[in-house]
Design an enzyme around this catalytic site. Structure first.
Site: not given
Ligand code: ATP
Length: 322
Positions: A11, A25, A72, A103, A126-128, A130, A155, A172, A187-188, A255
């Site tokens: 994402g 750079r 992806r 991740d 990643t915006i999450d 996590d 508000r 998610r 927020a409440e 977002q």
């Molecule tokens: P976000 O947190 O925004 O979802 P992300 O990096 O976790 O970002 P993913 O869609 O989970 O997003 O992973 C990005 C890409 O990384 C996947 O589309 C895939 O091509 C590659 N990828 C993910 N897991 C594996 C894996 N186990 N082995 C090889 N490639 C992977």
């Protein structure tokens, strides 16, 4: 190393451009050439490469999204796809890769390193927020600010009409955006996937607010909350309050967009710089992160296995200040 590559994957997140700029750079200062790989791992498979110069990353620090584009890639999940990707890297003379993503992207980077031995370093984009191994991920602060600006506007109208608003935000599996924006927007309460949602206690909180003459109420709901999201809550909780009109706003992809905050630009610049410095030192299979004001390394194996923990003090703060 004479040439490295950089890509953005998964994402998009505001600040990815600032990170690419720092990678380019920093590398050029060490006389290392940089190739941009467009559309993440899919572009690696398709050989969608572009040389990056000092000037090609001018005027992007303030732009959201990613000028390298992101994707992806299903093909990269297959050994055949990865073989083609590595052959393309070899053809281009690439000796190391900086991967900016979440991740999943780091799992992809790890596989590339394990199967072909090419050094890889990750920057958390990643915006999450996590990812384990960093206090903040690139894009998180901007996303929180976007939510807060939106809730401030909600508000105004909520107060003018005596409305109960359920605002659904991204997350998610993680409630970081919901929790931080919930505190910042007053927020409440905040409902997140990491905690159990008790609908009855939410109704109690809202009733107390009504008895205290509150004219409106705002609940922030992470999309992955077990309640099923803002629309479900509006049905089950909103129906109990006839004095408030119940409304739902799902903030959605707004977002992800927008100009990165100053915090995200500085974070992304520092992480991009550190990624290249460590790659050139011989580090591999690690994510750079920010921890207690220092840029640090965490093995991909840990960054992808563990999750950042929700700060229980902040969670408590929402209830105390509600
Ligand atoms: P976000 O947190 O925004 O979802 P992300 O990096 O976790 O970002 P993913 O869609 O989970 O997003 O992973 C990005 C890409 O990384 C996947 O589309 C895939 O091509 C590659 N990828 C993910 N897991 C594996 C894996 N186990 N082995 C090889 N490639 C992977």
């Amino acid at each position: 190393m004479k040439k490295i590559a950089v890509l953005t994957s998964g994402g998009d997140a505001p600040g990815m451009n600032a990170c690419v700029r720092a990678v380019v750079r920093t590398a050029l200062k060490s006389d290392v050439q940089v190739t941009g790989i467009c559309r993440g791992f899919q572009g690696m498979i398709e050989g969608d490469f572009t040389p990056l110069s000092h000037l090609s990353v001018s005027n992007i620090i303030h732009r959201g999204g990613t000028f390298l584009k992101t994707a992806r890639s299903k093909d990269f999940l297959t050994p055949e796809g990865r073989k083609v990707a590595f052959a393309n890297l070899q053809k281009e003379g690439i000796e190391g890769v900086v991967v900016i993503g979440g991740d999943g992207s780091f799992r992809g980077a790890m596989t590339l390193n394990t199967e072909f031995g090419i050094p890889v370093i990750g920057c958390p984009g990643t915006i999450d927020n996590d990812l384990f191994g960093t206090d903040s991920t690139i894009g998180y602060d901007t996303a929180v600010n976007t939510v807060v600006q939106a809730v401030d506007k909600i508000r105004d109208t909520a107060d003018a009409h005596n409305r109960l608003f359920f605002v659904e935000v991204m997350g998610r599996d993680a409630g970081f955006i919901a929790l931080r924006s919930g505190i910042a927007s007053g927020a409440e309460t905040v409902l997140i996937p990491e905690t159990t949602t008790y609908v009855n206690s939410l109704i109690d909180t809202l009733e107390k607010g009504w008895k205290n003459h509150k004219s409106s109420a705002i609940i922030i709901v992470a999309e992955g909350d077990e309640s099923g999201g803002a629309y479900e809550l509006a049905k089950s909780v909103g129906s109990k309050f006839s004095h408030w009109e119940t409304k739902v706003t799902v903030l959605g992809h707004i977002q992800r967009g927008g100009s990165p905050s100053a915090f995200d630009r500085v974070l992304a610049s520092g992480l991009g710089n550190k990624a290249v410095v460590e790659l050139l030192k011989g580090e591999t299979n690690k994510m750079v992160g920010l921890h207690h004001k220092n840029f640090v390394l965490t093995p991909f194996s840990m960054a992808t296995k563990h999750h950042n923990k929700i700060n229980s003090q902040l969670l408590e703060l929402v209830n105390v200040l509600s």
